[in-house]
Write a protein that holds these residues in place. Structure first.
Motif, mmCIF file in Angstrom:
data_model
loop_
_atom_site.group_PDB
_atom_site.id
_atom_site.type_symbol
_atom_site.label_atom_id
_atom_site.label_comp_id
_atom_site.label_asym_id
_atom_site.label_seq_id
_atom_site.Cartn_x
_atom_site.Cartn_y
_atom_site.Cartn_z
ATOM 1 N N ASP A 54 -0.971 7.776 5.192
ATOM 2 C CA ASP A 54 -1.125 7.736 3.737
ATOM 3 C C ASP A 54 -1.931 6.557 3.218
ATOM 4 O OD1 ASP A 54 0.668 5.782 4.426
ATOM 5 O OD2 ASP A 54 2.212 6.346 2.979
ATOM 6 N N LEU A 95 0.436 15.730 2.017
ATOM 7 C CA LEU A 95 -0.966 15.522 1.645
ATOM 8 C C LEU A 95 -1.618 16.778 1.071
ATOM 9 C CD1 LEU A 95 -2.531 13.193 4.380
ATOM 10 C CD2 LEU A 95 -1.948 12.637 2.029
ATOM 11 N N TYR A 129 -7.795 7.986 7.494
ATOM 12 C CA TYR A 129 -6.478 7.563 7.046
ATOM 13 C C TYR A 129 -5.784 6.777 8.156
ATOM 14 C CZ TYR A 129 -6.468 10.523 2.845
ATOM 15 O OH TYR A 129 -6.730 11.072 1.615
ATOM 16 N N HIS A 133 0.022 11.043 -7.843
ATOM 17 C CA HIS A 133 1.115 10.547 -6.997
ATOM 18 C C HIS A 133 2.043 9.684 -7.853
ATOM 19 C CE1 HIS A 133 3.325 8.583 -3.810
ATOM 20 N NE2 HIS A 133 2.694 9.303 -2.895
ATOM 21 N N SER A 151 -4.798 9.465 -4.370
ATOM 22 C CA SER A 151 -3.429 9.413 -4.890
ATOM 23 C C SER A 151 -3.418 9.358 -6.405
ATOM 24 C CB SER A 151 -2.688 8.200 -4.310
ATOM 25 O OG SER A 151 -2.474 8.350 -2.932
ATOM 26 N N GLY A 173 -2.939 14.692 -1.285
ATOM 27 C CA GLY A 173 -4.057 14.140 -0.533
ATOM 28 C C GLY A 173 -5.291 15.011 -0.519
ATOM 29 N N ALA A 227 -8.146 6.685 -0.154
ATOM 30 C CA ALA A 227 -6.802 7.256 -0.219
ATOM 31 C C ALA A 227 -6.106 6.890 -1.522
ATOM 32 C CB ALA A 227 -5.970 6.787 0.972
#
Length: 495
Positions: free
Chosen positions: A104, A45, A321, A132, A127, A49, A123
């Motif tokens: 996540d 993260l 999260y 991501h 990402s 994150g 989240a």
């Protein structure tokens, strides 16, 4: 004790896994440690994150880098447990497994309208803007007025990225597709909502102060949102950090109207509990309804029955999260953690599973910062060492030649899994830094020129190719593998 070294696999190369590996390496045990990561790059993260302009991200990565650079902890990236290899197979090759897979996904928020088209999980947004590899490359930034639910640092990150002018992000590692989308955003107002008061918010002082240092972005707080009860006063007396947070909020509230001239504004609203997301006939967000709350005396709040509708066209929830289950391991679906006692994973009968451990957010839930993560890791490793000294830890295979690093890599090779290594990460790290150098200097708001330290590579196949010194695809952004995209965001994949 075994005559050979103990072989331990740590699954998850974020801070929790790296700190656990570091503590284990210094525990006095004769131990070999392999650190597995489902992505081709480490840091979890911290890389995927945290906003790219987060004020402390570089210091955290430097600390993690120094641990892995030593070479006594071997990184094996681009290997997903449950997809490329099972938990049972890992335990055949290792005497102990430590799961540090983090959290996540977004914690749920059960209010009417939460499934509206423009109601997003924070989240997933993080990402996307962090590049991501397993998330869609697009994001629908079409709202002028946005609501962010939550008063933690993730809510601040999301609010800052939404409000910040894209040229002021171009000095960071932000991917090209993200910058292009943010440049077209019509946002003017970001409203951040917390159901309790200033003494209970979860911001940290540095991040809250940094929020007001963005060019052409104002931050406001309503003076009416400063109320304290006995529980609030006790919380402030016990925490210098919380007193700093309240001071920063008060400074924002005391600004004169003539000081607020920016084209974009972040509004922080306290004592406002989300009650419903309101939609039009087509199901699109038109407002967030909140209920005014009041303090109960002990720092908790209750609803007053006073409701207000805030015109917004998108809502982001950043209320925490949640961890995800791992096939082959028990999972507490209510708490979104692996059930454990002191880091020892518990089976369905409540007894510890021999040689299986957990640490970090997947162990205790998404609370606490680096200090809590290190404390968790220390307790987990202390219990692992005790079990090792008691002779309880051993791989499940009877073939000693199949225990450890080399046998595991041979298995991955037989399955054509393109795993990456620490040396591969250093190649990718250098490649991204070179992209930053090639990009040259950027002009930020106010006309100052600054260099780019790096540009993040997004595509998994490109990351893997760079790490393994094979042919690098021309498109460093690419598209995600549809089989890896989380189901909750798969609808955003576009041809």
């Amino acid at each position: 004790m075994n005559a050979r070294p103990l072989n331990v696999a740590v699954i998850g190369a974020g801070p929790a896994g790296i700190y656990a590996s570091d503590i284990l390496s210094k525990s006095g045990l004769d131990v070999n440690i392999d650190l597995f990561e489902r992505l081709p790059a480490p840091y979890g993260l911290v890389r995927y994150g945290v906003a790219p302009d987060h004020p402390r991200i570089k210091q955290i990565i430097v600390a993690l880098y120094k641990i892995l650079q030593r070479g006594d902890i071997r990184l094996i990236g681009n290997v997903e447990v449950g997809r490329d290899i099972s938990v049972a197979e890992l335990h055949e090759h290792y005497d102990a497994l430590i799961f540090s897979t983090g959290a996540d996904t977004d914690a749920p928020l059960d209010i009417p309208g939460i499934d509206a088209h423009e109601a997003y999980g924070g989240a997933d947004f993080v990402s996307w803007y962090d590049g991501h590899p397993d998330h869609p490359r697009t994001w629908p930034l079409e709202a002028r007025q946005v609501a962010v639910i939550g008063v933690g640092n993730v809510a601040l990150d999301i609010s800052r990225i939404l409000a910040k002018h894209v040229e002021d992000l171009m000095t960071t590692e932000i991917p090209a597709n993200v910058a292009e989308t943010l440049a077209k955003s019509p946002v003017t107002d970001v409203h951040v909502f917390g159901r309790r008061g200033p003494a209970q918010v979860k911001f940290t002082p540095l991040e809250l102060r940094e929020l007001g240092k963005q060019p052409d972005v104002d931050v406001t707080v309503d003076e009416e949102d400063f109320e304290y009860d006995e529980g609030s006063r006790e919380a402030l007396a016990a925490s210098n950090q919380q007193r700093q947070v309240v001071k920063a909020l008060e400074n924002y509230a005391m600004q004169e109207p003539e000081e607020l001239t920016a084209s974009r504004t972040i509004h922080i609203h306290l004592f406002q509990a989300p009650a419903a997301i309101l939609t039009d006939d087509a199901g699109h967000v038109r407002a967030l309804r909140t209920e005014r709350t009041r303090l109960n005396g002990d720092g908790t709040v209750s609803g007053t029955g006073e409701f207000r509708d805030w015109p917004v066209q998108a809502v982001y929830r950043a209320v925490g999260y949640a961890g995800s289950p791992i096939e082959g391991l028990p999972f507490d679906a209510d708490r979104h953690v692996i059930p454990n006692a002191g880091g020892r994973v518990l089976g369905d009968d409540g007894e510890p599973l021999t040689g299986i451990y957990a640490t970090g957010w997947i162990r205790r839930g998404p609370v606490g910062l680096i200090g809590s993560t290190k404390s968790d890791a220390q307790e987990t490793i202390t219990n692992l060492v005790a079990d090792a000294n008691a002779g309880l830890l051993h791989a499940t295979t009877e073939d000693e030649s199949q225990v450890g690093h080399d046998a595991l890599l041979a298995l991955l090779d037989s399955r054509d899994v393109p795993y990456t290594t620490w040396e591969g990460w250093e190649l990718l790290d250098a490649y991204e830094r070179h992209l930053g150098e090639e990009y040259g200097e950027v002009t930020v708001t106010g006309g100052e020129s600054k260099p780019r330290e790096r540009v993040k590579v997004v595509a998994r196949d490109a990351m893997t190719a760079i790490s393994r010194s094979t042919e690098v695809p021309d498109d460093l952004i690419g598209q995600p593998d549809p089989d890896r995209v989380p189901e909750r965001v798969a609808h955003r994949l576009r041809d």
